[in-house]
Design an enzyme around this catalytic site. Structure first.
Site, PDB file in Angstrom:
ATOM      1  N   LYS A   1      29.648 -24.822  19.198  1.00 29.83           N
ATOM      2  CA  LYS A   1      30.455 -23.597  19.165  1.00 29.83           C
ATOM      3  C   LYS A   1      31.669 -23.766  20.086  1.00 29.83           C
ATOM      4  CE  LYS A   1      27.834 -21.489  22.879  1.00 29.83           C
ATOM      5  NZ  LYS A   1      27.372 -20.247  23.464  1.00 29.83           N
TER       6      LYS A   1
ATOM      7  N   TYR B   1      53.846 -20.096  44.695  1.00 31.32           N
ATOM      8  CA  TYR B   1      53.835 -18.636  44.846  1.00 31.32           C
ATOM      9  C   TYR B   1      52.974 -18.223  46.040  1.00 31.32           C
ATOM     10  CZ  TYR B   1      55.833 -18.113  40.155  1.00 31.32           C
ATOM     11  OH  TYR B   1      56.636 -18.153  39.058  1.00 31.32           O
TER      12      TYR B   1
HETATM   13  C1  LIG Z   1      22.235 -19.298  21.617  1.00 29.51           C
HETATM   14  C2  LIG Z   1      22.592 -20.515  22.373  1.00 29.51           C
HETATM   15  N1  LIG Z   1      21.794 -21.591  22.320  1.00 29.51           N
HETATM   16  C3  LIG Z   1      22.084 -22.713  23.020  1.00 29.51           C
HETATM   17  C4  LIG Z   1      23.213 -22.797  23.804  1.00 29.51           C
HETATM   18  C5  LIG Z   1      23.480 -24.058  24.564  1.00 29.51           C
HETATM   19  O1  LIG Z   1      23.368 -23.831  25.939  1.00 29.51           O
HETATM   20  P1  LIG Z   1      23.718 -24.987  26.971  1.00 29.51           P
HETATM   21  O2  LIG Z   1      25.153 -25.289  26.780  1.00 29.51           O
HETATM   22  O3  LIG Z   1      23.418 -24.402  28.303  1.00 29.51           O
HETATM   23  O4  LIG Z   1      22.846 -26.143  26.615  1.00 29.51           O
HETATM   24  C6  LIG Z   1      24.058 -21.696  23.888  1.00 29.51           C
HETATM   25  C7  LIG Z   1      25.233 -21.734  24.758  1.00 29.51           C
HETATM   26  O5  LIG Z   1      25.520 -20.879  25.527  1.00 29.51           O
HETATM   27  C8  LIG Z   1      23.748 -20.523  23.145  1.00 29.51           C
HETATM   28  O6  LIG Z   1      24.550 -19.443  23.180  1.00 29.51           O
END
Ligand SMILES: Cc1ncc(COP(=O)(O)O)c(C=O)c1O
Length: 390
Positions: free
Chosen positions: A46, A273
């Protein structure tokens, strides 16, 4: 009408997020090595593959043994499906207006969808009817995250709708852990207990559910008992384990730029700044054309280092003064031979030069900014060109 922001021609900008897909492949392989044979790995790609490029990350993880891909947005899931990757895909975050337009195509593309509320179940069932395809549903159970997910006691209420609808099939139960990065926190066990009893209720209502998944990177690394049928690592794939581990994982992103100018300034010269920094001695400072609009966190101002590659070698240099929108200043020291045009490693691998002081990492920037490496990696903005190593 939506109008895209005109992209800058990468040939005219020195800033690069150099992505090493081999690192993602090797990290995935190292993580799959921790799993029993029956446990599959879903690469969480994602947020554009945590800033590394979603398709680049997905392909690299599949090469390393992942067989599932997980994304928040249905639109990302569709992009993965259209790329023709050989993987199961799961998407878990949508709202009614956009879901109504995208979910039928998502389901037609064979993508699994998460359901985290009675309303989401109704949306998915309706989309499945439109697509004339049975939706493969992962029922998300809120065991303490308090975000997406049905509460454990809602399962009895939802059971008949799930069991009787020919257009939905519950293929998985899943939950997300709040505190797995702190193995001593009892919250994880409390969540698992709730999850397990919710799964029993679910099986009573809809019959056997083939898959259970719980583990993010931290739980994958520390809790083999929570691997179940599928694990969902994200950050560890990109080389940033959220818990200390012996598993060899290396960062997959290197953020680089080049010095725009170098100049000598006297002792007591103010920088940036608000004048939060003044030079402690006569020194040479370098200007790097990368700032918070590129993803550097302003909160890290005056608290982190970069690595500069000069003719005489690699040297660390502190970033001084406030981080500006487009630029930062670094203190090269009074005797530096750095020149405009020299390469600057903001974080990540310094190109594997033997005996070079290693560059800082996204962890260092996160500590300096009071945040987590996830935010550092996903903040690298769209105006920084991703250059994928082959
Ligand atoms: C639903 C879900 N599963 C798994 C993960 C993976 O988590 P991580 O990056 O801590 O392994 C995420 C990331 O936030 C998530 O939202």
């Amino acid at each position: 009408m939506t109008i895209p922001i005109p992209a800058e021609d990468p040939r005219h900008v020195p800033n690069r997020a150099v992505i090493d897909p081999a690192a993602i492949t090797q990290n995935t392989r190292a993580l799959t090595g921790l799993l029993e044979e029956q446990t599959a790995l879903m690469a969480v790609v994602k947020a554009d593959g945590y800033g590394h490029g979603m398709l680049t990350a997905a392909r690299a993880a599949l090469e390393g043994g992942a067989t599932w891909l997980g994304v928040a947005h249905p639109a990302s899931a569709l992009a993965l499906a259209r790329a023709g990757l050989d993987a199961h895909i799961l998407t878990w975050l949508y709202e009614p207006r956009t879901a109504a337009t995208v979910l039928p195509e998502v389901l037609s593309s064979g993508i699994d969808v998460s359901v985290g509320s009675p309303e989401m179940l109704a949306l998915v069932a309706e989309a499945a009817r439109q697509a004339d395809r049975r939706a493969r549903v992962h029922l998300k159970i809120d065991t303490g995250m308090g975000r997406n997910g049905v509460l454990p006691w809602q399962i009895r209420e939802l059971g008949p709708a799930m069991a009787e609808d020919d257009y939905t099939q519950v293929v998985a139960a899943w939950t997300h852990l709040t505190s797995a990065d702190d193995p001593a926190d009892p919250a994880t066990d409390q969540q698992v207990e709730l999850f397990d009893s919710a799964c029993e209720a679910l099986a009573d209502e809809v019959g056997p559910v083939p898959l259970q998944h719980i583990a993010n990177s931290a739980a994958l690394l520390t809790r083999p008992d929570l691997h179940r049928d599928l694990v969902r690592p994200g950050i560890a794939l990109y080389g940033y384990p959220p818990v200390s581990t012996d598993v060899p994982l290396r960062p997959a992103m290197t953020l680089t730029s080049r010095l725009a100018l170098v100049k000598e300034v006297p002792e007591g010269h103010s920088i940036g700044y608000g004048r939060i920094h003044s030079t402690a001695q006569r020194t040479r400072v370098g200007l790097v054309p990368l700032g918070y609009a590129d993803g550097l966190h302003r909160a890290a101002s005056d608290r982190c280092e970069v690595l500069v590659r000069t003719e005489s070698g690699d040297r660390r240099a502190p970033q001084v003064g406030r981080i500006s929108m487009d630029q930062i200043v670094i203190d090269l020291g009074p005797d530096s031979d750095a020149r405009a045009g020299d390469e600057v490693f903001v974080f990540g691998d310094a190109g594997g030069v033997p005996n070079a002081p290693s560059a800082t990492t996204a962890d260092d920037w996160a500590r300096a900014a009071g945040t987590i490496p996830y935010e550092i990696l996903t903040s690298v903005s769209g105006r920084v060109t991703r250059e994928v190593l082959s």
